[in-house]
Design an enzyme around this catalytic site. Structure first.
Site, PDB file in Angstrom:
ATOM      1  N   VAL A 194       0.851  -1.167  -0.070  1.00 46.40           N
ATOM      2  CA  VAL A 194      -0.016   0.109  -0.033  1.00 46.40           C
ATOM      3  C   VAL A 194       0.781   1.246   0.044  1.00 46.40           C
ATOM      4  O   VAL A 194       0.272   2.501  -0.193  1.00 46.40           O
ATOM      5  CB  VAL A 194      -0.876  -0.067   1.178  1.00 46.40           C
ATOM      6  N   SER A 247      -8.076   4.604  13.846  1.00 45.61           N
ATOM      7  CA  SER A 247      -7.610   3.990  15.118  1.00 45.61           C
ATOM      8  C   SER A 247      -8.217   4.736  16.254  1.00 45.61           C
ATOM      9  O   SER A 247      -8.452   6.162  16.270  1.00 45.61           O
ATOM     10  CB  SER A 247      -5.966   4.140  15.331  1.00 45.61           C
ATOM     11  N   TYR A 288       2.508   6.791  14.704  1.00 48.29           N
ATOM     12  CA  TYR A 288       1.268   6.111  14.408  1.00 48.29           C
ATOM     13  C   TYR A 288       0.077   6.834  14.135  1.00 48.29           C
ATOM     14  O   TYR A 288      -0.861   6.823  13.230  1.00 48.29           O
ATOM     15  CB  TYR A 288       1.069   4.617  15.165  1.00 48.29           C
TER      16      TYR A 288
END
Length: 266
Positions: A68, A147, A160
């Site tokens: 990706v 998330s 992240y």
């Protein structure tokens, strides 16, 4: 019939991260709801296994090796899926990972860049790769999986959580830009879900699961969750499938939090 609005019969979906966890559960759930599914993952063997499971259950699935982080890879996969099925109606951008941990002030440039590429730029690649096909086809649904870290405390996870927060703004921006073309764009934000990513907290050096440690970690997290337990990958997958279906036909630019009540922003 109300139940029919939750189906995605005759549509084609591209699911990233389909080799494991939420991605795999999403691919299987979309297929069960009637969609042909392109199962894409950097782990070619695992996404092939996912596609085989779907076809064994009577569904239609294709397997793709996809990094990706590569826009060219995404374009190639989308083009092949479009050639095979004649349409792409659903994109589930699921693939992502925690690659580096540590304070932002000591984060190396390459660590931050790696996090941005895997957890944000890849989502842009996916949206670009399928967007034109959706417009030509009269519409579609893009579901970006973010998330729960975007709603809570995430110390030492900047590489992240910062890109995952960017996914929310990508969703809002595309929802505005593509709405008149019939393309809806939403985000699913999972909380603490039992997957291979969370298993990193209780996996032994040889790769096996330390059951005692897993129970301890799950109990610690569950104490903060109103529903009192970790979530399951399929529970996230059903939310993605809802957003892919006509049951959510007037929902775009939104965040669906599948977190057991862990975060409840107004």
């Amino acid at each position: 019939m109300l139940s029919a609005t939750f189906r995605v019969d005759g549509r084609t979906a591209l699911v990233t991260g389909a080799g494991s966890g939420i991605g795999r559960a999403t691919a299987i759930e979309l297929a069960a709801a009637g969609s042909a599914v392109g199962c894409a993952d950097i782990d070619e063997q695992s996404c092939r296994s996912c596609a085989e499971e779907i076809t064994a259950q009577g569904g239609t699935a294709f397997s793709y090796s996809l990094d990706v982080r590569s826009a060219a890879d995404f374009t190639s996969v989308a083009s092949n899926l479009l050639e095979r099925t004649g349409r792409i109606d659903i994109l589930a951008n699921v693939a992502g990972a925690i690659m580096a941990r540590g304070p932002v002030l000591s984060m190396r440039d390459d660590e931050f860049e790696e996090g941005l590429t895997l957890n944000l730029k890849s989502f842009v690649h996916g949206c670009r790769a399928v967007g034109a096909a959706m417009i030509i086809g009269g519409g579609g649904s893009i579901i970006n999986v973010s998330s729960g870290t975007v709603d809570g405390r995430a110390p030492n996870l900047g590489a992240y959580s910062i890109p995952k927060a960017g996914v929310l703004q990508l969703t809002r921006t595309l929802a505005m830009e593509l709405g008149r073309d019939g393309v809806r764009v939403n985000t699913v934000s999972p909380g603490y879900i039992s997957t291979s990513m969370t298993a990193a907290h209780y996996r032994n050096a040889d790769g096996t699961v330390n059951v005692e440690q897993r129970n301890t970690v799950d109990s610690e997290h569950s104490a903060e969750i109103p529903l009192g337990r970790p979530g399951q990958a399929r529970e996230v997958a059903t939310a993605v499938t809802f957003l892919a279906s006509d049951a959510s036909s007037y929902i775009t630019g939104q965040i669906i939090r599948v977190n057991g009540g862990l975060a409840m922003p107004l």
